[in-house]
Design an enzyme around this catalytic site. Sequence first.
Site, short mmCIF file in Angstrom:
data_model
loop_
_atom_site.label_atom_id
_atom_site.label_comp_id
_atom_site.label_asym_id
_atom_site.label_seq_id
_atom_site.Cartn_x
_atom_site.Cartn_y
_atom_site.Cartn_z
N ARG A 36 1.83 0.77 4.92
CA ARG A 36 0.44 0.39 4.67
C ARG A 36 -0.43 1.62 4.49
O ARG A 36 -1.37 1.61 3.68
CB ARG A 36 -0.08 -0.48 5.81
CG ARG A 36 -1.46 -1.03 5.54
CD ARG A 36 -1.91 -2.01 6.61
NE ARG A 36 -1.25 -3.30 6.44
CZ ARG A 36 -0.44 -3.85 7.33
NH1 ARG A 36 -0.17 -3.20 8.44
NH2 ARG A 36 0.10 -5.02 7.12
N ALA A 37 -0.15 2.70 5.22
CA ALA A 37 -0.96 3.91 5.09
C ALA A 37 -0.88 4.47 3.68
O ALA A 37 -1.91 4.91 3.11
CB ALA A 37 -0.49 4.96 6.10
#
Length: 683
Positions: free
Chosen positions: A275-276
């Site tokens: 997700r980062a």
Amino acid sequence: MQHYPFSAVVGSDDMALALVLAAVSPEIGGVLVRGEKGTAKTTMVRGLASLLPAVRVVDGCRFSCDPADPDPACPDGPHAADTAVVTRPARLVELPVGASEDRVIGSLDLQQALGAGQIAYQPGLLAEAHRGILYVDEVNLLHDHLVDLLLDAVAMGRSTVEREGVSVAHASRVVLVGTMNPEEGELRPQLLDRFGLTVEVAAPRDPQLRAQVIRRRMAYERDAVGFAAGYRSAERELAERIRAARARVGAVRLADAQLVTIARVCAGFEVDGMRADIVTARAAVAHAAWHGRDAVVKADLRAAARLALPHRRRRNPFDAPGLDEELLDRLLDAEPDPEGPSTGSGPEDDGGPAGEQGGPRPSTSSGHEESSGHEERSAAGQEGACPEPVDGREESEPPSPSTGSGQEGRQTIARAGQTYRTRRFVVAGIGAGEAGRRSRAVTDAGRTIGVSPIGTYGRGLHLPGTIRAAAPHQRARGRTGGGLVLRTGDLRRPVTEGRESNLVLFAVDASGSMAARRRMEAVKTAVLSLLLDAYQRRDKVGLVTFRGDSATLALPPTSSVDAAARRLDALPAGGRTPLAEGLLCAAETLRIERVKDPRRRPLLVLVTDGRATYGPDAVHRSRLAADELRRTGIGAVVIDCETGRLRLGLARLLSVRLGADHVEVDDVAAGTILDVVRRERAA
């Protein structure tokens, strides 16, 4: 009401940039703003709403469908091509902390169900906020399942409702903004990761800048309309810039080499999951669009990483948030910028979103070190009879040894060892405490286990139970058709079972005898591990220490793990043993907490060798204090730290007076203290 202008806020450029990027590209996933109270968090969010472009919606659609691209699954659809269109401002919808799940996602329309006998859906706040801003103040105090629900809807762009015979899905493209004060507790790492961007804010320390804040606020309060008029030009420029960036963001180029750079940066900071990487890429594109570029450059990557990565680096709540910017620069400089030299990394190149702010630039760090002292003081400010440590030193400064001789005359500071994961322990039966993740309890949220007449357990209306209660009486009430004939006595509320949080209060003997053989290190490690587990399960943990001539509430009952870890780490040991004072301080602390939070069930964990060596009649006063504590009915565990061949058995006698479980120190390691707590609370 005239809101405070966004461009008039002083000294919050990182927050302004994060909010603007989320407004330009809602797919980023929202913004979490962390900071001490009084730092204009709410003011800026409300000011942002007035900068968003007006939206064109299908006339009469409760879900704000875009006439150019209507939702084919809209519950109010399908919408014909020639449907009337209206234009309205983008909405700012504020979600109160006490909101129910029905209010957030929507529920069955009771008026239609009971009056006309039709199943109809009543939209919630997610539908109302579609194509606008959904603002959650104090998001860390919101129930976890509601935070999960909000973040799911933001990530997917849709809200799905499957309940009570209703099956509805509608678009929910919102700019989610959450604000929180870390002193009041943290979000779980899983929830932190779900927020796209995060920013730390703190009040400026420069007197000139603080004076400017006061000057503008007082001018606004004297004449809000006139004050806003002075910033009308700056507000129009910002609004136009956001509109242009939204139109440009879809065409911004992000090269494959830059995707590799983003992946290298995220891997270099050891963030979990992917997700980062995705959020950083989206934020970099939005940052380029905000600055009018058609392609992403290194400055965009740097600005995106500073906002997308700090909260994803925390392995546990004891880790300080923030980002090593030197490491970030090294990772970004590993390859040349394919788009040429940097043209600025954020608001620094043009004064930021609030370009008229003026004054010194805020630090680019996370702001954690600036606010840590404030958190420390706030955690200490509790009422009660137990004094706080006041000796003229900073709490993190080790105390100097006293001039006495022997073990009782020295002070030492033991450091806690590596924390460890603990098993979940629960209280037997079903309680009624505050919602948490620990013991079974009747709470306001959870699975429905039954119904009750209105005015007793639960909240909201349980429609099936109400219908079942009314159905047998319809003939007697003269029903001839149409809707149900209801009486007040038919109304039923759901009884829901969830989990509650608890309070574990450690009372630790920190006298000279406890400083030997690394006993304090073991105790500190156990307390920190339990605090970590309590953080994950929404418990409260407190710490009373007694040594020398007094007892101290070293850690007031709290969920703020950062302040707790600092206080516990600096706890010294040495001096005589004021056992009576320690027991009375624990009793007073629990009494105050019982008044503040009567539903939270406590457990006292007393760590001592049972000696009482301070003051006249020390042993007699200790017995009286133990008898008084036992009369309160609080469950307790005594950890006996007496060692050696010749033992007096004082801790065992103390446990009898307290009505507490007794455990020999030879049978208790740092990890076993928690096992004792589990057994006692499960009994």
